[in-house]
Design a protein around this motif. Structure first.
Motif, PDB file in Angstrom:
ATOM      1  N   ALA A 179      30.498  -7.913  18.233  1.00  0.00           N
ATOM      2  CA  ALA A 179      29.332  -7.093  17.903  1.00  0.00           C
ATOM      3  C   ALA A 179      28.740  -6.459  19.157  1.00  0.00           C
ATOM      4  N   ARG A 180      28.651  -7.225  20.232  1.00  0.00           N
ATOM      5  CA  ARG A 180      28.124  -6.694  21.486  1.00  0.00           C
ATOM      6  C   ARG A 180      29.026  -5.578  22.006  1.00  0.00           C
ATOM      7  N   LYS A 181      30.328  -5.799  21.939  1.00  0.00           N
ATOM      8  CA  LYS A 181      31.286  -4.806  22.421  1.00  0.00           C
ATOM      9  C   LYS A 181      31.221  -3.524  21.595  1.00  0.00           C
ATOM     10  N   ALA A 182      30.956  -3.675  20.300  1.00  0.00           N
ATOM     11  CA  ALA A 182      30.900  -2.522  19.406  1.00  0.00           C
ATOM     12  C   ALA A 182      29.543  -1.822  19.425  1.00  0.00           C
ATOM     13  N   GLY A 183      28.567  -2.386  20.135  1.00  0.00           N
ATOM     14  CA  GLY A 183      27.272  -1.736  20.267  1.00  0.00           C
ATOM     15  C   GLY A 183      26.248  -2.117  19.225  1.00  0.00           C
ATOM     16  N   TYR A 184      26.459  -3.228  18.517  1.00  0.00           N
ATOM     17  CA  TYR A 184      25.461  -3.690  17.547  1.00  0.00           C
ATOM     18  C   TYR A 184      24.317  -4.381  18.290  1.00  0.00           C
ATOM     19  N   GLU A 185      23.109  -4.243  17.748  1.00  0.00           N
ATOM     20  CA  GLU A 185      21.966  -4.920  18.347  1.00  0.00           C
ATOM     21  C   GLU A 185      22.020  -6.419  18.103  1.00  0.00           C
ATOM     22  N   LYS A 186      22.457  -6.821  16.916  1.00  0.00           N
ATOM     23  CA  LYS A 186      22.557  -8.236  16.565  1.00  0.00           C
ATOM     24  C   LYS A 186      23.923  -8.509  15.949  1.00  0.00           C
ATOM     25  N   PRO A 241      28.672  -7.854   7.616  1.00  0.00           N
ATOM     26  CA  PRO A 241      29.287  -7.252   6.427  1.00  0.00           C
ATOM     27  C   PRO A 241      30.591  -6.523   6.733  1.00  0.00           C
ATOM     28  N   THR A 242      30.640  -5.866   7.892  1.00  0.00           N
ATOM     29  CA  THR A 242      31.873  -5.171   8.269  1.00  0.00           C
ATOM     30  C   THR A 242      32.997  -6.167   8.505  1.00  0.00           C
ATOM     31  N   ALA A 243      32.689  -7.258   9.192  1.00  0.00           N
ATOM     32  CA  ALA A 243      33.697  -8.291   9.434  1.00  0.00           C
ATOM     33  C   ALA A 243      34.167  -8.909   8.125  1.00  0.00           C
ATOM     34  N   GLN A 244      33.235  -9.129   7.225  1.00  0.00           N
ATOM     35  CA  GLN A 244      33.597  -9.724   5.936  1.00  0.00           C
ATOM     36  C   GLN A 244      34.548  -8.824   5.159  1.00  0.00           C
ATOM     37  N   ARG A 245      34.281  -7.532   5.168  1.00  0.00           N
ATOM     38  CA  ARG A 245      35.147  -6.611   4.432  1.00  0.00           C
ATOM     39  C   ARG A 245      36.536  -6.542   5.072  1.00  0.00           C
ATOM     40  N   LEU A 246      36.590  -6.499   6.401  1.00  0.00           N
ATOM     41  CA  LEU A 246      37.886  -6.446   7.076  1.00  0.00           C
ATOM     42  C   LEU A 246      38.703  -7.712   6.831  1.00  0.00           C
ATOM     43  N   ASP A 247      38.015  -8.796   6.573  1.00  0.00           N
ATOM     44  CA  ASP A 247      38.695 -10.071   6.301  1.00  0.00           C
ATOM     45  C   ASP A 247      39.030 -10.183   4.820  1.00  0.00           C
ATOM     46  N   ARG A 248      38.028 -10.190   3.984  1.00  0.00           N
ATOM     47  CA  ARG A 248      38.250 -10.521   2.572  1.00  0.00           C
ATOM     48  C   ARG A 248      38.923  -9.395   1.801  1.00  0.00           C
ATOM     49  N   ARG A 253      40.275  -6.230   3.100  1.00  0.00           N
ATOM     50  CA  ARG A 253      41.414  -5.537   3.714  1.00  0.00           C
ATOM     51  C   ARG A 253      42.465  -6.482   4.287  1.00  0.00           C
ATOM     52  N   ARG A 254      42.090  -7.714   4.587  1.00  0.00           N
ATOM     53  CA  ARG A 254      43.010  -8.700   5.154  1.00  0.00           C
ATOM     54  C   ARG A 254      43.589  -8.229   6.487  1.00  0.00           C
ATOM     55  N   ILE A 255      42.783  -7.521   7.262  1.00  0.00           N
ATOM     56  CA  ILE A 255      43.227  -7.071   8.579  1.00  0.00           C
ATOM     57  C   ILE A 255      42.865  -8.088   9.647  1.00  0.00           C
ATOM     58  N   ILE A 256      41.733  -8.785   9.473  1.00  0.00           N
ATOM     59  CA  ILE A 256      41.329  -9.807  10.432  1.00  0.00           C
ATOM     60  C   ILE A 256      41.084 -11.126   9.694  1.00  0.00           C
ATOM     61  N   HIS A 257      40.944 -12.183  10.471  1.00  0.00           N
ATOM     62  CA  HIS A 257      40.561 -13.493   9.944  1.00  0.00           C
ATOM     63  C   HIS A 257      39.338 -13.959  10.714  1.00  0.00           C
ATOM     64  N   ARG A 258      38.267 -14.277   9.992  1.00  0.00           N
ATOM     65  CA  ARG A 258      37.018 -14.692  10.634  1.00  0.00           C
ATOM     66  C   ARG A 258      37.051 -16.187  10.924  1.00  0.00           C
ATOM     67  N   GLY A 259      37.767 -16.550  11.932  1.00  0.00           N
ATOM     68  CA  GLY A 259      37.811 -17.947  12.337  1.00  0.00           C
ATOM     69  C   GLY A 259      37.075 -18.133  13.648  1.00  0.00           C
ATOM     70  N   ARG A 260      37.399 -19.202  14.326  1.00  0.00           N
ATOM     71  CA  ARG A 260      36.825 -19.452  15.652  1.00  0.00           C
ATOM     72  C   ARG A 260      37.970 -19.701  16.631  1.00  0.00           C
ATOM     73  N   PRO A 261      38.383 -18.662  17.328  1.00  0.00           N
ATOM     74  CA  PRO A 261      37.855 -17.288  17.359  1.00  0.00           C
ATOM     75  C   PRO A 261      38.410 -16.440  16.216  1.00  0.00           C
ATOM     76  N   TYR A 262      37.871 -15.212  16.099  1.00  0.00           N
ATOM     77  CA  TYR A 262      38.447 -14.258  15.168  1.00  0.00           C
ATOM     78  C   TYR A 262      39.877 -13.937  15.617  1.00  0.00           C
ATOM     79  N   ARG A 263      40.724 -13.607  14.659  1.00  0.00           N
ATOM     80  CA  ARG A 263      42.087 -13.182  14.999  1.00  0.00           C
ATOM     81  C   ARG A 263      42.535 -12.106  14.016  1.00  0.00           C
ATOM     82  N   PHE A 264      43.611 -11.434  14.372  1.00  0.00           N
ATOM     83  CA  PHE A 264      44.169 -10.398  13.506  1.00  0.00           C
ATOM     84  C   PHE A 264      45.130 -11.022  12.501  1.00  0.00           C
TER      85      PHE A 264
END
Length: 409
Positions: free
Chosen positions: A361-368, A374-381, A383-394
């Motif tokens: 988020a910091r790298k992309a310029g989000y304030e928080k 929501p964007t991360a959730q959509r890309l994960d659930r 589109r299945r492009i990313i996985h929201r783990g710890r850490p995130y992965r493709f």
């Protein structure tokens, strides 16, 4: 002895490739859950198979349809819905064909004859019947009634399923047409036929009908916004992931151990083998993508004429395939909304171990960081492009390779 005519690989053609990899859970769902439950009269939802371009969703359902046909079921061909066309007309025409298979066209009942004539009118006029005064039911009601009659005919035959496959469903932009189609299919799936059992008792049974919808990930949002909970009750949605390297390797193992049979001019058979290092090279280049797997295999086949495909053949073939592979992944990236594209580009710029939501988020310029949630959730659930783990992965390893390296070159 290798010629393009003999190649068992089929990239991007929506056909069922001869070299099949993965998707075991979806195939087993048809064989072990959907078909047997429906044949037993037990309710089971339709299936919506979504995925990015090249994920193999259409080929998967075409394979299921082929298995259905081989088992004696009544299956439509792949009903592709081009952008701007009327899906009601397309499905009505397919149901008329199924009604002939079911023997309804020769039925003497006036009710069946009237229904077939009504659906013939729908096949000619489609959704336009809904926007002008008409005698009789709405088009979608006629579709539902005919599909139910076809299901009844299949039930009488015993051990026969009715299967519909509607493809490119994200192209149904008209919300009225989309709503009517989903309601027509959903009502038929939910219908119960009262059947008398031996000895006199009666039981209500679901009809042996299966519906598969295939398309791009955004369809889930389109259908959910229009039909909401009703769509979720009647259709189970699966978004396809990349295929594991182990499954891709297994798909090629016959090449390595037994060879692939090809016909000779003399009418005999010879075999083309795949070297073990060539097997690894194809899997490495595929990055879990069915389209890239078929593309790498096809170009390796074309790269020589003898009976052994080597790693050098894979490398030489891939040099020719690289522009097409790059364009394939670039189309996926170009389809993404600006915020989603920005998110994954920011994620790609970070080292793998630093890919947390906060850092992205910091790298992309989000304030928080929560603003990016929501964007991360959509890309994960979705589109299945990313996985929201710890850490995130493709999840989509070809997208990752395109953004983080000089792949496919």
């Amino acid at each position: 002895m290798r010629t393009p005519l003999d190649s068992p690989f089929s990239p991007g053609s929506d056909t069922v490739p001869k070299v099949w990899a993965g998707r075991t859970s979806q195939l087993n769902d048809w064989r072990d859950v959907l078909r047997p439950r429906r044949l037993a009269g037990i309710h089971e939802r339709g299936r919506t198979i979504l995925g990015e371009a090249g994920s193999g969703k259409s080929s998967l359902v075409r394979r299921i349809a082929r298995e259905a046909t081989e088992a004696g079921d009544w299956a439509t061909p792949q009903l592709r819905i081009p952008s701007g066309t009327d899906p009601i007309k397309r499905v009505a025409s397919a149901l008329l064909d199924l009604s002939s298979t079911a023997g309804l066209s020769s039925a003497r009942e006036k009710r069946i004859g009237d229904l077939l004539r009504r659906v013939e009118t729908v096949a000619a006029s489609g959704i336009s019947l809904s926007v002008r005064a008409q005698d009789g039911p709405e088009p979608y009601t006629a579709l539902t009634e005919l599909l139910i009659e076809i299901g009844r005919a299949a039930m009488r035959r015993q051990n026969v399923m009715v299967m519909l496959h509607i493809d490119e469903v994200q192209n149904i932009a008209d919300e009225h047409a989309r709503s009517q189609l989903l309601i027509a299919l959903g009502d038929a799936l939910a219908y119960e036929e009262t059947v008398a059992l031996p000895g006199g008792p009666q039981v209500d049974l679901a009809l042996p009908i299966a519906v598969y919808l295939t398309g791009l990930p955004e369809f889930e949002g389109m259908a959910g916004a229009q039909a909401g909970a009703a769509f979720a009750r009647r259709f189970q949605t699966v978004t396809l992931d990349a295929i594991d390297d182990a499954d891709l390797t297994a798909a090629l193992q016959t090449f390595v151990t037994e060879g692939w049979p090809v016909a000779t001019e003399a009418g005999g058979t010879e075999r083309v083998f795949l070297a073990a290092d060539a097997q690894r090279a194809i899997v490495e280049r595929a990055r879990g993508e069915p389209f890239l797997f078929q593309l790498a295999g096809e170009r390796a086949w074309y790269a020589g004429t003898d009976n052994l495909i080597t790693a050098e053949h894979v490398k030489a073939g891939w040099r020719n395939a690289a522009p097409e592979a790059e364009a394939h992944v670039q189309r996926i990236l170009d389809r993404l909304p600006a915020r989603e594209r920005q998110f994954i580009e920011a994620m790609a710029e970070l080292a793998p171990e630093e890919r947390s939501l906060t850092n992205i988020a910091r790298k992309a310029g989000y304030e928080k960081a929560t603003d990016a949630g929501p964007t991360a959730q959509r890309l994960d659930r979705a589109r299945r492009i990313i996985h929201r783990g710890r850490p995130y992965r493709f999840r989509h390893r070809a997208v990752e390779a395109r953004l983080t390296s000089n792949w496919p070159w």
